[in-house]
Design a protein around this motif. Structure first.
Motif, mmCIF file in Angstrom:
data_model
loop_
_atom_site.group_PDB
_atom_site.id
_atom_site.type_symbol
_atom_site.label_atom_id
_atom_site.label_comp_id
_atom_site.label_asym_id
_atom_site.label_seq_id
_atom_site.Cartn_x
_atom_site.Cartn_y
_atom_site.Cartn_z
ATOM 1 N N PRO A 116 71.499 -49.876 8.992
ATOM 2 C CA PRO A 116 70.178 -49.363 9.358
ATOM 3 C C PRO A 116 69.154 -50.470 9.197
ATOM 4 O O PRO A 116 69.303 -51.347 8.357
ATOM 5 N N PRO A 118 66.176 -51.970 7.695
ATOM 6 C CA PRO A 118 65.441 -51.662 6.457
ATOM 7 C C PRO A 118 63.952 -51.485 6.747
ATOM 8 O O PRO A 118 63.367 -52.284 7.463
ATOM 9 N N GLN A 120 61.484 -51.944 4.861
ATOM 10 C CA GLN A 120 60.674 -53.033 4.335
ATOM 11 C C GLN A 120 60.574 -54.181 5.334
ATOM 12 O O GLN A 120 59.599 -54.917 5.350
ATOM 13 N N ALA A 121 61.605 -54.307 6.166
ATOM 14 C CA ALA A 121 61.581 -55.397 7.137
ATOM 15 C C ALA A 121 60.617 -55.093 8.272
ATOM 16 O O ALA A 121 60.031 -56.005 8.863
ATOM 17 N N LEU A 122 60.440 -53.826 8.564
ATOM 18 C CA LEU A 122 59.548 -53.443 9.656
ATOM 19 C C LEU A 122 58.121 -53.883 9.375
ATOM 20 O O LEU A 122 57.344 -54.148 10.290
ATOM 21 N N ALA A 123 57.782 -53.952 8.096
ATOM 22 C CA ALA A 123 56.429 -54.347 7.723
ATOM 23 C C ALA A 123 56.191 -55.818 7.997
ATOM 24 O O ALA A 123 55.056 -56.264 8.150
ATOM 25 N N ILE A 124 57.259 -56.581 8.089
ATOM 26 C CA ILE A 124 57.111 -58.025 8.257
ATOM 27 C C ILE A 124 56.927 -58.393 9.722
ATOM 28 O O ILE A 124 56.201 -59.326 10.051
ATOM 29 N N GLY A 125 57.573 -57.657 10.596
ATOM 30 C CA GLY A 125 57.424 -57.966 12.013
ATOM 31 C C GLY A 125 58.342 -57.122 12.877
ATOM 32 O O GLY A 125 58.854 -56.097 12.439
ATOM 33 N N LEU A 126 58.523 -57.579 14.094
ATOM 34 C CA LEU A 126 59.374 -56.895 15.058
ATOM 35 C C LEU A 126 60.829 -57.249 14.802
ATOM 36 O O LEU A 126 61.200 -58.413 14.854
ATOM 37 N N VAL A 127 61.647 -56.263 14.530
ATOM 38 C CA VAL A 127 63.045 -56.509 14.210
ATOM 39 C C VAL A 127 63.891 -56.521 15.477
ATOM 40 O O VAL A 127 63.787 -55.625 16.304
ATOM 41 N N PHE B 96 64.211 -61.990 6.166
ATOM 42 C CA PHE B 96 63.756 -61.749 7.524
ATOM 43 C C PHE B 96 63.474 -63.112 8.113
ATOM 44 O O PHE B 96 62.627 -63.845 7.604
ATOM 45 N N ARG B 135 66.739 -60.462 11.872
ATOM 46 C CA ARG B 135 66.107 -61.418 12.777
ATOM 47 C C ARG B 135 65.075 -60.727 13.629
ATOM 48 O O ARG B 135 65.263 -59.588 14.044
ATOM 49 N N GLY B 136 64.007 -61.426 13.883
ATOM 50 C CA GLY B 136 62.974 -60.823 14.698
ATOM 51 C C GLY B 136 61.810 -61.771 14.851
ATOM 52 O O GLY B 136 61.967 -62.980 14.782
ATOM 53 N N VAL B 137 60.646 -61.202 15.067
ATOM 54 C CA VAL B 137 59.440 -61.997 15.238
ATOM 55 C C VAL B 137 58.421 -61.518 14.217
ATOM 56 O O VAL B 137 58.138 -60.323 14.146
ATOM 57 N N CYS B 138 57.887 -62.428 13.449
ATOM 58 C CA CYS B 138 56.985 -62.018 12.373
ATOM 59 C C CYS B 138 55.594 -61.695 12.921
ATOM 60 O O CYS B 138 55.252 -62.062 14.043
ATOM 61 N N ARG B 139 54.794 -61.023 12.115
ATOM 62 C CA ARG B 139 53.464 -60.598 12.541
ATOM 63 C C ARG B 139 52.606 -61.743 13.042
ATOM 64 O O ARG B 139 51.923 -61.643 14.053
#
Lengths: 148, 148
Positions: A116, A118, A120-127, B96, B135-139
DNA sequence: CTGGTTGCAAATGATTTGCATCCCA
DNA sequence: TGGGATGCAAATCATTTGCAACCAG
């Protein structure tokens, strides 16, 4: 090789969607990155593409790889102080990173593929993806250690 | 600061167990790496240690960091083309990685801390730790993109 | 056309290496 | 003492940058 053409079409679309121009260099580089198994480095991609397109320059490969990474088409695979390596997002797989030689090994583990995302990662950016990273010492290095 | 002494003792033991000599340089470097939150780069560690030990040389830091990585005391955190960064193995946390700027962010997620060690990874070598890599794109990069 | 792309070459920066000296074990 | 560790400086090697020529849209 109708398959090759279909793939190329797909890459073209991806480039257009990202709002960058479709050039022969970019297509060749993407082709090579996708074909390459393992984790090709910039230099390896450069050498491979140069066979088909001798005029291509090294920094075009650098620039394109960065573009592709920004598009999410490839991902830098962290290793130790080694040169950066990339993997195309083929199929779900995970990484084993050797603390000693820095090599990145792929392994598959279907039970762990459905991690899933996490919160907490969603708060950091686009996953865009989640995977497992295992750290340890690979067989090669274990054997080398034993010899000493 | 009796605590500091106790820590140092512990580091000395770790060095001895690894079969390398205990030197003041190594202890200072370990101290700094453990103290540093986030993911210090070699240069940052060098600058910090130099305050206490002006005579230390940059490549001693390089060599020691590699030694510590081989001991499993610190781990290189893969990022894009950026300089290598390390994290001390403090507490269970995950990473992240931003595909664009290459920054590595930490986050905690207790529900995911108890990842079973994948069997497939055991075949590759000795497993020392498992974590999640998102992995993703940060804010920051998302905002930068929006501006354009 | 014309702005994004490329190729080239020079510049930058991180990391490594060779070697004499030094210091822990 | 003796070999691993260190400091220094030079050497490498990956990556970036400035700029003129080029090409896809």
């Amino acid at each position: 090789m109708d398959d090759g053409k279909r793939m190329t079409r797909c890459y073209e679309d991806a480039l257009r969607k990202a709002g960058v121009k479709v050039t022969r260099q970019r297509l060749e580089i993407i082709n090579e990155v996708v074909r390459a198994k393992g984790h090709p480095s910039i230099g390896e991609v450069f050498d491979a593409v140069r066979v088909l397109m001798p005029s291509i320059s090294l920094d075009t490969v650098y620039r394109t790889m960065r573009t592709l990474a920004a598009m999410g088409m490839i991902h830098p695979v962290g290793s130790s102080g080694e040169r950066v390596r990339f993997d195309a997002d083929h199929s779900p797989h995970h990484h084993f990173l050797c603390s000693i030689c820095g090599e990145a090994y792929d392994f598959v583990c279907p039970e762990l593929d459905a991690i899933p995302v996490p919160e907490q990662a969603l708060a950091i950016g686009l996953v865009r993806g989640t995977r497992i990273e295992v750290r340890g010492v690979c067989r090669k290095c274990l054997e080398k250690e034993r010899e000493e």
